[in-house]
Design a protein around this motif. Structure first.
Motif, short mmCIF file in Angstrom:
data_model
loop_
_atom_site.label_atom_id
_atom_site.label_comp_id
_atom_site.label_asym_id
_atom_site.label_seq_id
_atom_site.Cartn_x
_atom_site.Cartn_y
_atom_site.Cartn_z
N GLY A 95 13.96 -2.31 -63.28
CA GLY A 95 14.41 -1.08 -62.65
C GLY A 95 14.16 -1.05 -61.15
O GLY A 95 13.58 -1.96 -60.57
N MET A 96 14.62 0.06 -60.54
CA MET A 96 14.48 0.24 -59.09
C MET A 96 14.05 1.67 -58.79
O MET A 96 14.24 2.57 -59.60
CB MET A 96 15.81 -0.06 -58.39
N GLY A 97 13.46 1.84 -57.61
CA GLY A 97 13.09 3.18 -57.16
C GLY A 97 11.61 3.48 -57.24
O GLY A 97 11.11 4.37 -56.54
N ALA A 98 10.87 2.74 -58.08
CA ALA A 98 9.45 3.02 -58.27
C ALA A 98 8.64 2.76 -57.00
O ALA A 98 7.74 3.52 -56.64
CB ALA A 98 8.88 2.21 -59.42
N PHE A 141 9.52 -6.20 -48.88
CA PHE A 141 9.83 -4.76 -48.94
C PHE A 141 9.63 -4.13 -47.57
O PHE A 141 10.34 -3.20 -47.20
CB PHE A 141 8.92 -4.07 -49.97
N ASN A 142 8.66 -4.66 -46.81
CA ASN A 142 8.38 -4.12 -45.48
C ASN A 142 8.20 -5.26 -44.47
O ASN A 142 8.27 -6.44 -44.82
CB ASN A 142 7.16 -3.18 -45.50
N GLN A 143 7.96 -4.89 -43.22
CA GLN A 143 7.88 -5.86 -42.13
C GLN A 143 6.83 -6.94 -42.37
O GLN A 143 7.08 -8.13 -42.22
CB GLN A 143 7.58 -5.11 -40.81
N ASN A 165 14.20 -14.76 -51.33
CA ASN A 165 15.53 -14.19 -51.14
C ASN A 165 15.47 -13.11 -50.07
O ASN A 165 14.93 -12.04 -50.30
CB ASN A 165 16.05 -13.60 -52.45
N PRO A 166 16.00 -13.39 -48.86
CA PRO A 166 15.97 -12.39 -47.80
C PRO A 166 16.79 -11.14 -48.16
O PRO A 166 16.60 -10.09 -47.58
CB PRO A 166 16.58 -13.10 -46.58
N GLU A 167 17.70 -11.29 -49.14
CA GLU A 167 18.49 -10.15 -49.63
C GLU A 167 18.00 -9.76 -51.02
O GLU A 167 18.78 -9.69 -51.97
CB GLU A 167 19.98 -10.54 -49.68
N ILE A 168 16.71 -9.49 -51.13
CA ILE A 168 16.11 -9.22 -52.44
C ILE A 168 16.71 -7.97 -53.10
O ILE A 168 16.83 -7.90 -54.32
CB ILE A 168 14.56 -9.11 -52.35
N LYS A 169 17.14 -7.01 -52.28
CA LYS A 169 17.74 -5.79 -52.85
C LYS A 169 19.01 -6.13 -53.64
O LYS A 169 19.28 -5.52 -54.67
CB LYS A 169 18.07 -4.78 -51.74
N THR A 170 19.78 -7.10 -53.17
CA THR A 170 20.98 -7.52 -53.89
C THR A 170 20.60 -8.12 -55.24
O THR A 170 21.22 -7.83 -56.27
CB THR A 170 21.78 -8.55 -53.06
#
Length: 297
Positions: A95-98, A141-143, A165-170
């Motif tokens: 899941g996402m958002g936590a 997730f952050n800098q 993965n620099p595009e981990i959100k994808t």
């Protein structure tokens, strides 16, 4: 490294054993009151792990959270006072958002998001079976999390294959899409993943994936219906004998992660004014069952 695994369920226990075997100092943090927990992987000799040891927690270089998505907030915030700001926090859950919910509390730490297709099963609290080889992806997730690419080597040495993965959100959205397609249906129908290959589920899966494609594209994520459908089909085939976590949770009448899977999709769709009626219906059916169990309690 000094590593603490928070939530030694199936995946957490698998990583704990593999990291210990790779030479790291690994301890556990769990709801159990035992000071030591013995874990055995695939019938091998049991390995003892320290559990809920404040000193070991405080000395951690890396804390890996493998709890359920709805447990992330409570599990992480309660431990933060004991951790140095240099301690890396890694979140590995469905899941996402936590993590977004607790961003202001954890931003002093380097924070890593992770997703894995490794599969594991715990027949009881002391034994874990590695039921499927997979890949693990990490991303910042952050800098300060962006400085933690070295973790790929650490984790890959213990349980390959691991990549950055620099595009981990994808990657997380792709995993979310697969979970949206598989988890609610297997939970409501109480079937193994492979049963979704049956023709009778073709229509509903197609509708779920169409809605997902619309929302992901609105989020700026490059994807197509055909690609997503192929990914879902591939996972259904590869994990045919597996029980999804939602199927297990619903069988045992436990709280599910649906709020952070289908629920997250619905919230995102609402922001972009996209209708997702099929996912909405599945979400409502899962929540209806959860509410019924709560009333029985």
């Amino acid at each position: 490294m000094n590593i603490t695994i928070v939530g030694p369920g199936a995946i957490g226990s698998l990583w704990a054993i593999k990291l210990l075997q790779a030479g790291h100092n690994v301890s556990l943090w769990s709801r159990a009151t035992d000071t030591t927990i013995d874990l055995s992987l695939d019938g091998q000799a049991s390995l003892p792990f320290s559990n809920n040891n404040i000193e070991k927690l405080a000395a951690s270089d890396l804390v890996i959270f493998t709890v359920k998505a709805w447990q992330v907030e409570e599990a992480s915030i309660s431990l933060l006072p004991y951790l140095d700001s240099d301690t890396i926090l890694m979140f590995l859950h469905n899941g996402m958002g936590a993590v977004d919910k607790i961003a202001t509390h954890i931003n002093a730490h380097p924070v890593i998001l992770a997703t894995t297709t490794q599969a594991a099963f715990k027949p009881d609290r002391y034994r874990v079976s590695h039921t499927g080889l997979g890949q693990t992806q990490l991303g910042a997730f952050n800098q300060t999390g962006q400085q933690c690419t070295f973790l790929v080597d650490v984790l890959d040495n213990a349980l390959p294959a691991v990549s950055w993965n620099p595009e981990i959100k994808t990657a997380l959205w792709t995993k979310l899409a697969i979970n949206c397609a598989i988890n609610p249906l297997t939970g409501l129908e109480q079937i193994k993943n492979g049963a979704l290959a049956d023709q009778k589920f073709e229509g509903v899966l197609s509708s779920i994936i169409k809605e997902l494609t619309q929302v992901m594209q609105a989020k700026g994520i490059t994807c197509s219906f055909d690609e997503l459908a192929a990914s879902v089909k591939q996972v259904i085939q590869a994990t045919a004998q597996n029980n999804s976590s939602m199927k297990q949770d619903m069988f045992y009448q436990r709280k599910t992660e649906v709020d952070f899977i289908t629920g997250y999709l619905i919230k995102t769709a609402l922001k972009h004014q996209i209708d997702v009626p099929v996912n909405q219906k599945l979400f409502a059916q899962v929540k209806e069952q959860e509410n019924r169990w709560n009333q029985q309690d």
